[in-house]
Design a protein around this motif. Structure first.
Motif, PDB file in Angstrom:
ATOM      1  N   PRO A  27       1.083  -1.473  -0.129  1.00 58.74           N
ATOM      2  CA  PRO A  27      -0.016   0.100   0.012  1.00 58.74           C
ATOM      3  C   PRO A  27       0.689   1.303   0.016  1.00 58.74           C
ATOM      4  N   GLY A  28       1.760   1.419   0.835  1.00 62.24           N
ATOM      5  CA  GLY A  28       2.877   2.422   0.622  1.00 62.24           C
ATOM      6  C   GLY A  28       3.432   2.602  -0.338  1.00 62.24           C
ATOM      7  N   SER A  29       3.806   1.700  -1.129  1.00 60.73           N
ATOM      8  CA  SER A  29       4.466   1.972  -2.308  1.00 60.73           C
ATOM      9  C   SER A  29       3.678   2.071  -3.724  1.00 60.73           C
ATOM     10  N   ALA A  30       2.383   1.748  -3.643  1.00 61.42           N
ATOM     11  CA  ALA A  30       1.657   1.770  -4.768  1.00 61.42           C
ATOM     12  C   ALA A  30       1.797   3.123  -5.566  1.00 61.42           C
ATOM     13  N   GLU A  31       1.684   4.359  -4.987  1.00 58.32           N
ATOM     14  CA  GLU A  31       1.556   5.445  -5.606  1.00 58.32           C
ATOM     15  C   GLU A  31       3.088   5.864  -5.993  1.00 58.32           C
ATOM     16  N   LEU A  32       3.992   5.171  -5.904  1.00 60.67           N
ATOM     17  CA  LEU A  32       5.328   5.497  -6.412  1.00 60.67           C
ATOM     18  C   LEU A  32       5.614   4.782  -7.664  1.00 60.67           C
ATOM     19  N   VAL A  33       4.907   3.733  -8.211  1.00 55.58           N
ATOM     20  CA  VAL A  33       5.236   2.643  -9.248  1.00 55.58           C
ATOM     21  C   VAL A  33       4.044   3.004 -10.514  1.00 55.58           C
ATOM     22  N   CYS A  34       4.697   3.223 -11.338  1.00 52.78           N
ATOM     23  CA  CYS A  34       3.652   3.253 -12.756  1.00 52.78           C
ATOM     24  C   CYS A  34       3.356   1.948 -13.079  1.00 52.78           C
ATOM     25  N   ALA A  35       2.389   1.924 -14.107  1.00 52.38           N
ATOM     26  CA  ALA A  35       1.997   0.471 -14.644  1.00 52.38           C
ATOM     27  C   ALA A  35       3.058  -0.349 -15.369  1.00 52.38           C
ATOM     28  N   GLN A  36       3.951   0.435 -15.750  1.00 49.27           N
ATOM     29  CA  GLN A  36       5.290  -0.492 -16.115  1.00 49.27           C
ATOM     30  C   GLN A  36       6.181  -0.711 -15.267  1.00 49.27           C
ATOM     31  N   GLY A  37       5.745  -0.709 -14.003  1.00 52.80           N
ATOM     32  CA  GLY A  37       6.862  -1.039 -12.747  1.00 52.80           C
ATOM     33  C   GLY A  37       7.930  -0.047 -12.521  1.00 52.80           C
ATOM     34  N   ARG A  38       7.992   1.170 -13.142  1.00 50.69           N
ATOM     35  CA  ARG A  38       9.053   2.134 -12.781  1.00 50.69           C
ATOM     36  C   ARG A  38       8.772   3.126 -11.749  1.00 50.69           C
ATOM     37  N   ASN A  39       9.640   3.848 -11.265  1.00 54.89           N
ATOM     38  CA  ASN A  39       9.501   4.895 -10.400  1.00 54.89           C
ATOM     39  C   ASN A  39       8.763   6.077 -11.044  1.00 54.89           C
ATOM     40  N   LEU A  40       7.687   6.514 -10.322  1.00 55.98           N
ATOM     41  CA  LEU A  40       7.089   7.519 -10.847  1.00 55.98           C
ATOM     42  C   LEU A  40       7.606   9.084 -10.460  1.00 55.98           C
ATOM     43  N   LYS A  41       8.178   8.995  -9.468  1.00 46.43           N
ATOM     44  CA  LYS A  41       8.496  10.179  -8.470  1.00 46.43           C
ATOM     45  C   LYS A  41      10.316  10.063  -8.482  1.00 46.43           C
ATOM     46  N   ALA A  42      11.010  11.098  -8.354  1.00 46.25           N
ATOM     47  CA  ALA A  42      12.315  11.169  -8.220  1.00 46.25           C
ATOM     48  C   ALA A  42      12.640  10.761  -6.951  1.00 46.25           C
ATOM     49  N   VAL A  43      13.848   9.994  -6.813  1.00 47.66           N
ATOM     50  CA  VAL A  43      14.274   9.501  -5.309  1.00 47.66           C
ATOM     51  C   VAL A  43      15.430  10.415  -5.101  1.00 47.66           C
ATOM     52  N   LEU A  44      15.142  10.879  -3.530  1.00 46.87           N
ATOM     53  CA  LEU A  44      15.973  11.586  -3.033  1.00 46.87           C
ATOM     54  C   LEU A  44      16.636  11.014  -1.585  1.00 46.87           C
ATOM     55  N   CYS A  45      17.791  11.693  -1.095  1.00 49.33           N
ATOM     56  CA  CYS A  45      18.247  11.485   0.337  1.00 49.33           C
ATOM     57  C   CYS A  45      17.137  11.945   1.075  1.00 49.33           C
ATOM     58  N   GLN A  46      16.943  11.003   2.089  1.00 49.18           N
ATOM     59  CA  GLN A  46      16.155  11.582   3.233  1.00 49.18           C
ATOM     60  C   GLN A  46      16.591  12.542   4.109  1.00 49.18           C
ATOM     61  N   ARG A  47      18.230  12.643   4.270  1.00 52.65           N
ATOM     62  CA  ARG A  47      18.855  13.779   5.015  1.00 52.65           C
ATOM     63  C   ARG A  47      18.918  14.984   4.427  1.00 52.65           C
ATOM     64  N   CYS A  48      19.478  14.996   3.341  1.00 53.11           N
ATOM     65  CA  CYS A  48      19.815  16.364   2.649  1.00 53.11           C
ATOM     66  C   CYS A  48      19.015  16.493   1.510  1.00 53.11           C
ATOM     67  N   GLY A  49      18.259  15.594   0.978  1.00 49.74           N
ATOM     68  CA  GLY A  49      17.483  16.060  -0.083  1.00 49.74           C
ATOM     69  C   GLY A  49      17.997  15.918  -1.610  1.00 49.74           C
ATOM     70  N   SER A  50      19.239  15.680  -1.490  1.00 47.56           N
ATOM     71  CA  SER A  50      20.103  15.261  -2.947  1.00 47.56           C
ATOM     72  C   SER A  50      19.273  14.245  -3.629  1.00 47.56           C
ATOM     73  N   ARG A  51      19.133  14.613  -5.306  1.00 47.66           N
ATOM     74  CA  ARG A  51      18.439  13.754  -5.957  1.00 47.66           C
ATOM     75  C   ARG A  51      19.403  12.514  -6.329  1.00 47.66           C
ATOM     76  N   VAL A  52      18.727  11.289  -5.916  1.00 48.64           N
ATOM     77  CA  VAL A  52      19.461   9.920  -6.289  1.00 48.64           C
ATOM     78  C   VAL A  52      19.267   9.295  -7.719  1.00 48.64           C
ATOM     79  N   LEU A  53      17.966   9.440  -7.920  1.00 46.88           N
ATOM     80  CA  LEU A  53      17.462   8.934  -9.125  1.00 46.88           C
ATOM     81  C   LEU A  53      16.324   9.775  -9.762  1.00 46.88           C
TER      82      LEU A  53
END
Length: 146
Positions: A27-53
């Protein structure tokens, strides 16, 4: 003392193929995954907010992996991956290390390198087995999404 990748993780079976999201996603990850199984949103560091993906750069995968507790890169390398840690099950699977926007790696811990934020060195946020050159796992619970 080199440890095999199978010794670094609880699951002894080979990695399963990426799960078919979003129906199979928790349930927590469903809004993060598109129909093709890829990440819908940018992935960031929790501490500093730097963009990882960037969005679309990784595929949702389920695999049980043991990651050491979060800490700075130097402390994680000194601990050797041992001691306290967490079993994480949901990941972003990245097949090409050049897909990352900003990630660092610890020194080898057996056959494993742990992924950390390249800016603030918080981590490990993920895991890479040196025996499998094309699989980099980023734990969903160790990163933020935007």
């Amino acid at each position: 003392m080199a440890a095999a990748c199978a010794e670094m993780e609880p699951a002894a079976a080979p990695p399963p193929p990426p799960s078919p999201p979003p129906a199979a996603a928790a349930p927590g990850s469903a809004e993060l995954v598109c129909a093709q199984g890829r990440n819908l949103k940018a992935v960031l560091c929790q501490r500093c907010g730097s963009r990882v993906l960037l969005p679309g750069a990784a595929t949702f995968a389920r695999r049980e992996l043991l990651l050491p507790a979060m800490r700075k890169k130097a402390a994680a390398a000194a601990a050797g991956g041992g001691g306290d840690g967490d079993v994480v099950r949901e990941h972003w699977l990245v097949r090409d290390m050049f897909s990352f926007e900003n990630v660092g790696f610890t020194r080898d811990v057996g056959n494993v390198k742990f992924l950390v934020c390249a800016d603030c060195e918080a981590g490990p946020i993920g895991w890479h087995c040196l025996d499998d050159k094309d699989s980099f796992y980023v734990a969903l619970e160790r990163v933020a999404h935007e």
